[in-house]
Design a protein around this motif. Sequence first.
Motif: not given
Length: 83
Positions: A28, A31-32, A35, A39, A48, A50, A61-64, A70
């Motif tokens: 998390s 990905d934060e 984002k 992103i 998007v 998040f 859940t798919e990661l960003l 990956s």
Amino acid sequence: MTIIEAINAIDDIYPNTYTEEDKIGWLSTLDERVKKNIIDTHEGGENVVFEGYTADTPLSTELLIPRQYSDVYLFWMQAKIDY
């Protein structure tokens, strides 16, 4: 890559004693940052959504980060384990 795929992959290649919840938190956090710093700085980033991952987030859940990049998730979790 999904949350569970990332967790299973790191557990397979880098045995550790951290909980699934710890690893979800690490994913998390990464990905934060993705984002906010990648992103959101590009056109369409506002589309998007998040909201972070918790123990209640479905493990499917798919990661960003796209699948071809990956490995970043595995490197990130390995670094967190070593820290």
